[in-house]
Scaffold this motif. Structure first.
Motif, PDB file in Angstrom:
ATOM      1  N   ARG A  21       8.875  43.885  36.360  1.00 18.76           N
ATOM      2  CA  ARG A  21       7.531  44.080  37.665  1.00 18.76           C
ATOM      3  C   ARG A  21       7.841  43.926  38.925  1.00 18.76           C
ATOM      4  N   LEU A  22       8.387  43.332  39.440  1.00 23.05           N
ATOM      5  CA  LEU A  22       9.387  43.775  40.782  1.00 23.05           C
ATOM      6  C   LEU A  22       9.552  44.755  41.178  1.00 23.05           C
ATOM      7  N   CYS A  23       9.475  45.748  40.121  1.00 24.34           N
ATOM      8  CA  CYS A  23      10.428  47.104  40.905  1.00 24.34           C
ATOM      9  C   CYS A  23       8.998  47.495  40.653  1.00 24.34           C
ATOM     10  N   ARG A  24       8.361  47.581  40.074  1.00 23.49           N
ATOM     11  CA  ARG A  24       6.409  48.084  40.178  1.00 23.49           C
ATOM     12  C   ARG A  24       6.114  47.578  41.136  1.00 23.49           C
ATOM     13  N   ALA A  25       5.649  46.163  41.761  1.00 22.52           N
ATOM     14  CA  ALA A  25       5.222  46.141  42.618  1.00 22.52           C
ATOM     15  C   ALA A  25       5.780  46.078  44.173  1.00 22.52           C
ATOM     16  N   CYS A  26       6.814  46.839  44.260  1.00 24.49           N
ATOM     17  CA  CYS A  26       7.190  47.159  45.731  1.00 24.49           C
ATOM     18  C   CYS A  26       6.905  49.055  45.669  1.00 24.49           C
ATOM     19  N   VAL A  27       7.194  49.754  43.994  1.00 19.28           N
ATOM     20  CA  VAL A  27       6.342  50.851  44.760  1.00 19.28           C
ATOM     21  C   VAL A  27       4.647  50.530  44.919  1.00 19.28           C
ATOM     22  N   LEU A  30       4.684  49.511  48.577  1.00 19.46           N
ATOM     23  CA  LEU A  30       4.827  49.907  49.504  1.00 19.46           C
ATOM     24  C   LEU A  30       4.189  51.338  49.418  1.00 19.46           C
ATOM     25  N   GLY A  31       3.587  52.505  48.792  1.00 19.64           N
ATOM     26  CA  GLY A  31       2.587  53.207  48.071  1.00 19.64           C
ATOM     27  C   GLY A  31       3.633  54.484  48.684  1.00 19.64           C
ATOM     28  N   ALA A  32       4.336  54.241  46.695  1.00 18.62           N
ATOM     29  CA  ALA A  32       5.314  55.482  46.722  1.00 18.62           C
ATOM     30  C   ALA A  32       5.289  55.698  45.925  1.00 18.62           C
ATOM     31  N   ASP A  33       5.382  56.444  45.287  1.00 17.85           N
ATOM     32  CA  ASP A  33       5.437  57.471  44.056  1.00 17.85           C
ATOM     33  C   ASP A  33       5.726  56.859  42.702  1.00 17.85           C
ATOM     34  N   GLY A  34       7.220  56.638  43.035  1.00 21.25           N
ATOM     35  CA  GLY A  34       8.567  56.053  42.077  1.00 21.25           C
ATOM     36  C   GLY A  34       9.418  54.884  42.910  1.00 21.25           C
ATOM     37  N   GLY A  35      10.244  53.991  41.634  1.00 25.02           N
ATOM     38  CA  GLY A  35      11.325  53.741  42.524  1.00 25.02           C
ATOM     39  C   GLY A  35      12.297  52.915  41.688  1.00 25.02           C
ATOM     40  N   ALA A  36      12.969  52.698  41.658  1.00 27.38           N
ATOM     41  CA  ALA A  36      14.255  51.471  40.661  1.00 27.38           C
ATOM     42  C   ALA A  36      15.186  50.863  42.182  1.00 27.38           C
ATOM     43  N   SER A  51      13.675  51.490  36.458  1.00 29.01           N
ATOM     44  CA  SER A  51      13.188  52.151  37.200  1.00 29.01           C
ATOM     45  C   SER A  51      12.016  52.506  37.411  1.00 29.01           C
ATOM     46  N   SER A  52      11.460  52.454  37.828  1.00 30.72           N
ATOM     47  CA  SER A  52       9.684  52.967  37.328  1.00 30.72           C
ATOM     48  C   SER A  52       9.248  54.054  36.448  1.00 30.72           C
ATOM     49  N   ASN A  53       9.967  55.162  36.861  1.00 28.99           N
ATOM     50  CA  ASN A  53       9.623  56.438  35.808  1.00 28.99           C
ATOM     51  C   ASN A  53      10.941  57.513  35.286  1.00 28.99           C
TER      52      ASN A  53
END
Length: 241
Positions: A21-27, A30-36, A51-53
């Protein structure tokens, strides 16, 4: 940033792991396409928490295999590292940028260290295929530090062999030190760590703390493995039996 983080967490499913949930919140923020999110982001202690994807997971795996990449530099240097993967900027990570381009095509990677309280504990890595992040780097750093503080206080893994993310990071760091001392694989090093903890009736975190704080070493000597001075020099009569 804190209000948006709280709102994002509140709107996500509570059944999902907190780190996810924290990772997806960051993405999202921040308006990113993905993150980890990774802890102790250099080999061999490196641990990808979530990782988000699939693309984010492959980017983290690539850094792990190559031993280079923005996340590892961000962890070592305690600063944000931005890498353009566009076939034109080789930069400090030529192998990473070439292979990341093969995986995902042109994109920009931001690796932002988590250092709540001043100590870098890991890295949030996000990527975007086009354009900049929707927040300033200062705001992104504030957000990532808040995420790091939340992770360090996460007790949702109480059923695991280590009670919190700090304990988990310490176990991986100790494993890496054994790898360096004995020139063995990480899996073998972790097996030795577990066996020693069992023999000494200590938890993994307790024995890892002994190693990380250099009170216990597995370096080969004529006298065998060294041991904690606090146990060896115990004059109270309450030491190891």
């Amino acid at each position: 940033m804190l209000a948006r983080l709280a709102s994002s967490l509140a709107s996500s499913s509570p059944s999902q792991p907190f780190a996810v949930r924290l990772c997806r919140a960051c993405v999202e923020i921040l308006g990113a396409d993905g993150g980890a999110i990774t802890l102790a982001s250099t080999r061999p202690e490196r641990l990808t928490v979530t990782s988000s994807n699939g693309t984010s997971a492959r980017i983290e795996d690539l850094q792990d295999v190559l031993g280079e990449g923005p996340g590892q530099d961000a962890f070592r240097e305690g600063r944000t590292v931005i890498t353009h993967v566009d076939g034109e900027h080789g930069g400090p990570f030529p192998m990473f940028t070439e292979l990341a381009g093969d995986i995902a095509g042109p994109l920009t990677v931001w690796a932002i260290p988590m250092h709540p309280g001043g100590t870098t504990v890991g890295v949030v890595t996000v990527y975007r295929a086009d354009g900049d992040l929707e927040q300033s780097l200062d705001d992104a750093q504030f957000l990532v530090d808040a995420v790091g503080a939340a992770l360090l206080d996460d007790r949702s893994t109480s059923g695991a062999p280590f009670a919190a993310w700090t304990d988990r990071a310490r176990v991986h760091q100790a494993t890496g030190m054994i790898v360096a001392q004995l020139a063995i694989s990480p899996d073998d090093a972790l097996a030795i760590l577990r066996a020693h903890a069992y023999a000494e009736s200590m938890t993994l975190d307790e024995i890892s703390r002994e190693i990380v704080e250099r009170r216990l070493s597995f370096t080969n000597t004529d006298q065998g493995d060294s041991h904690s001075e606090s146990r060896t020099d115990d004059s109270t009569g309450n030491g190891d039996q």
